[in-house]
Motif scaffolding. Structure first.
Motif, PDB file in Angstrom:
ATOM      1  N   LEU A   1      22.784 -36.136  33.420  1.00  0.00           N
ATOM      2  CA  LEU A   1      24.232 -36.058  33.579  1.00  0.00           C
ATOM      3  C   LEU A   1      24.665 -34.895  34.460  1.00  0.00           C
ATOM      4  O   LEU A   1      25.789 -34.880  34.965  1.00  0.00           O
ATOM      5  CB  LEU A   1      24.918 -35.956  32.214  1.00  0.00           C
ATOM      6  CG  LEU A   1      24.716 -37.140  31.276  1.00  0.00           C
ATOM      7  CD1 LEU A   1      25.433 -36.883  29.957  1.00  0.00           C
ATOM      8  CD2 LEU A   1      25.167 -38.434  31.912  1.00  0.00           C
ATOM      9  N   SER A  16      26.032 -38.547  42.281  1.00  0.00           N
ATOM     10  CA  SER A  16      26.884 -39.263  41.337  1.00  0.00           C
ATOM     11  C   SER A  16      26.249 -40.561  40.845  1.00  0.00           C
ATOM     12  O   SER A  16      26.464 -40.946  39.698  1.00  0.00           O
ATOM     13  CB  SER A  16      28.251 -39.551  41.961  1.00  0.00           C
ATOM     14  OG  SER A  16      28.130 -40.414  43.077  1.00  0.00           O
ATOM     15  N   ARG A  19      24.123 -39.705  37.968  1.00  0.00           N
ATOM     16  CA  ARG A  19      24.942 -39.405  36.786  1.00  0.00           C
ATOM     17  C   ARG A  19      25.492 -40.692  36.170  1.00  0.00           C
ATOM     18  O   ARG A  19      25.520 -40.835  34.953  1.00  0.00           O
ATOM     19  CB  ARG A  19      26.083 -38.450  37.151  1.00  0.00           C
ATOM     20  CG  ARG A  19      25.605 -37.061  37.540  1.00  0.00           C
ATOM     21  CD  ARG A  19      26.733 -36.040  37.619  1.00  0.00           C
ATOM     22  NE  ARG A  19      27.866 -36.410  38.423  1.00  0.00           N
ATOM     23  CZ  ARG A  19      27.975 -36.220  39.748  1.00  0.00           C
ATOM     24  NH1 ARG A  19      26.972 -35.659  40.416  1.00  0.00           N
ATOM     25  NH2 ARG A  19      29.077 -36.562  40.394  1.00  0.00           N
ATOM     26  N   ARG A  20      25.913 -41.635  37.012  1.00  0.00           N
ATOM     27  CA  ARG A  20      26.400 -42.932  36.501  1.00  0.00           C
ATOM     28  C   ARG A  20      25.293 -43.649  35.736  1.00  0.00           C
ATOM     29  O   ARG A  20      25.529 -44.195  34.660  1.00  0.00           O
ATOM     30  CB  ARG A  20      26.882 -43.817  37.648  1.00  0.00           C
ATOM     31  CG  ARG A  20      28.243 -43.459  38.183  1.00  0.00           C
ATOM     32  CD  ARG A  20      28.634 -44.288  39.403  1.00  0.00           C
ATOM     33  NE  ARG A  20      28.396 -45.700  39.263  1.00  0.00           N
ATOM     34  CZ  ARG A  20      29.265 -46.592  38.777  1.00  0.00           C
ATOM     35  NH1 ARG A  20      30.448 -46.188  38.374  1.00  0.00           N
ATOM     36  NH2 ARG A  20      28.960 -47.860  38.703  1.00  0.00           N
ATOM     37  N   VAL A  75      24.923 -42.040  32.384  1.00  0.00           N
ATOM     38  CA  VAL A  75      26.004 -42.441  31.471  1.00  0.00           C
ATOM     39  C   VAL A  75      25.713 -43.831  30.907  1.00  0.00           C
ATOM     40  O   VAL A  75      25.824 -44.064  29.696  1.00  0.00           O
ATOM     41  CB  VAL A  75      27.373 -42.400  32.198  1.00  0.00           C
ATOM     42  CG1 VAL A  75      28.447 -43.120  31.398  1.00  0.00           C
ATOM     43  CG2 VAL A  75      27.779 -40.962  32.474  1.00  0.00           C
ATOM     44  N   ARG A 104      31.310 -35.923  30.579  1.00  0.00           N
ATOM     45  CA  ARG A 104      31.414 -36.608  31.878  1.00  0.00           C
ATOM     46  C   ARG A 104      32.835 -37.062  32.172  1.00  0.00           C
ATOM     47  O   ARG A 104      33.124 -37.509  33.280  1.00  0.00           O
ATOM     48  CB  ARG A 104      30.475 -37.813  31.951  1.00  0.00           C
ATOM     49  CG  ARG A 104      29.017 -37.452  32.024  1.00  0.00           C
ATOM     50  CD  ARG A 104      28.659 -36.620  33.274  1.00  0.00           C
ATOM     51  NE  ARG A 104      28.751 -35.204  32.988  1.00  0.00           N
ATOM     52  CZ  ARG A 104      28.953 -34.244  33.886  1.00  0.00           C
ATOM     53  NH1 ARG A 104      29.086 -34.504  35.137  1.00  0.00           N
ATOM     54  NH2 ARG A 104      29.016 -32.987  33.530  1.00  0.00           N
ATOM     55  N   ASP A 125      33.920 -35.217  35.182  1.00  0.00           N
ATOM     56  CA  ASP A 125      33.035 -35.305  36.348  1.00  0.00           C
ATOM     57  C   ASP A 125      33.851 -35.267  37.635  1.00  0.00           C
ATOM     58  O   ASP A 125      34.990 -35.745  37.678  1.00  0.00           O
ATOM     59  CB  ASP A 125      32.212 -36.599  36.291  1.00  0.00           C
ATOM     60  CG  ASP A 125      31.014 -36.561  37.212  1.00  0.00           C
ATOM     61  OD1 ASP A 125      29.920 -36.220  36.734  1.00  0.00           O
ATOM     62  OD2 ASP A 125      31.171 -36.865  38.420  1.00  0.00           O
ATOM     63  N   VAL A 150      32.263 -41.937  37.872  1.00  0.00           N
ATOM     64  CA  VAL A 150      31.536 -41.441  36.696  1.00  0.00           C
ATOM     65  C   VAL A 150      32.513 -41.242  35.547  1.00  0.00           C
ATOM     66  O   VAL A 150      32.243 -41.652  34.415  1.00  0.00           O
ATOM     67  CB  VAL A 150      30.773 -40.133  37.019  1.00  0.00           C
ATOM     68  CG1 VAL A 150      30.110 -39.568  35.769  1.00  0.00           C
ATOM     69  CG2 VAL A 150      29.731 -40.372  38.108  1.00  0.00           C
ATOM     70  N   ARG A 151      33.674 -40.644  35.844  1.00  0.00           N
ATOM     71  CA  ARG A 151      34.688 -40.424  34.797  1.00  0.00           C
ATOM     72  C   ARG A 151      35.150 -41.749  34.205  1.00  0.00           C
ATOM     73  O   ARG A 151      35.241 -41.892  32.981  1.00  0.00           O
ATOM     74  CB  ARG A 151      35.901 -39.681  35.376  1.00  0.00           C
ATOM     75  CG  ARG A 151      35.647 -38.243  35.731  1.00  0.00           C
ATOM     76  CD  ARG A 151      36.940 -37.485  35.998  1.00  0.00           C
ATOM     77  NE  ARG A 151      37.835 -38.112  36.953  1.00  0.00           N
ATOM     78  CZ  ARG A 151      37.895 -37.821  38.257  1.00  0.00           C
ATOM     79  NH1 ARG A 151      37.093 -36.907  38.769  1.00  0.00           N
ATOM     80  NH2 ARG A 151      38.765 -38.421  39.042  1.00  0.00           N
ATOM     81  N   ALA A 185      32.393 -43.352  32.096  1.00  0.00           N
ATOM     82  CA  ALA A 185      32.223 -42.621  30.833  1.00  0.00           C
ATOM     83  C   ALA A 185      33.343 -42.976  29.857  1.00  0.00           C
ATOM     84  O   ALA A 185      33.086 -43.218  28.668  1.00  0.00           O
ATOM     85  CB  ALA A 185      32.185 -41.115  31.087  1.00  0.00           C
TER      86      ALA A 185
END
Length: 186
Positions: free
Chosen positions: A125, A130, A133-134, A137, A155, A158, A163-164, A167
């Motif tokens: 994370l 990105s 990170r996705r 998640v 996140r 983020d 990503v936000r 999440a």
């Protein structure tokens, strides 16, 4: 009724029960040696339609292929068949220099949902990319449980809107009450 008709009826009956000639899987394993990486990727996809116990060796070998595309496809395949024997290799891939490899490993680990992988996925994370990170998640949400909620809440801040958003959506799907106040605040 003649003997030819009986053989035809038996052949049709056997094929209707999903019978597959024993040689197909052997042929697919042999095709993993094809010099064309595109064909090897196709073969890996086909192998993932078989039970993990029957294709374990071929898929584990595909994780070591010289072509990055074949390796990424193999990661997806071991995730689809939930091949837990691939977990150590996939955990190593979380530190790979290539972002695509790290993301593929995270997604596969989420599908396999092996015990003890959450702490390593939480590290993902914080990745610089990105897409990784996705994938982290998605993997944590797929595993679920109490220990994934707090890292997923982190996140929601983020720098990448995708990503936000992901999440927030996955936290909502998890239905954990600890996420309600933070989600409403967003």
């Amino acid at each position: 009724m003649g003997w030819v008709s009986r053989i035809l009826i038996v052949a049709l009956a056997v094929s209707s029960f999903g019978f597959e000639w024993e040689g197909r899987l052997t042929r697919l394993r042999r095709e993993m040696e094809d010099p064309d990486p595109a064909r090897r990727r196709e073969v890996v996809q086909l192998l993932s339609s078989y039970p993990a116990s029957e294709v374990q060796g071929a898929l584990l070998a595909a994780l070591e292929d010289e072509d990055a595309g074949v390796r990424a496809e193999a990661a997806e395949a071991v995730g689809r068949v939930r091949l837990s024997e691939a977990v150590p290799r996939l955990l190593d891939w979380l530190d790979d220099p290539e972002a695509d490899v790290r993301a593929a490993a995270a997604r596969a680990l989420g599908q396999i949902a092996a015990d003890g992988t959450v702490p390593q996925l939480v590290r993902v994370l914080g990745d610089a990319h990105s897409e990784v990170r996705r994938a982290g998640v998605e993997a944590l949400a797929a595993i679920g449980g109490d220990e994934v909620v707090v890292p997923l809440l982190g996140r929601l801040d983020d720098v990448d809107v995708r990503v936000r958003t992901l999440a927030a959506q996955l936290l909502g799907n998890l239905g954990d009450r600890r996420a309600v106040v933070t989600l409403v605040g967003r």
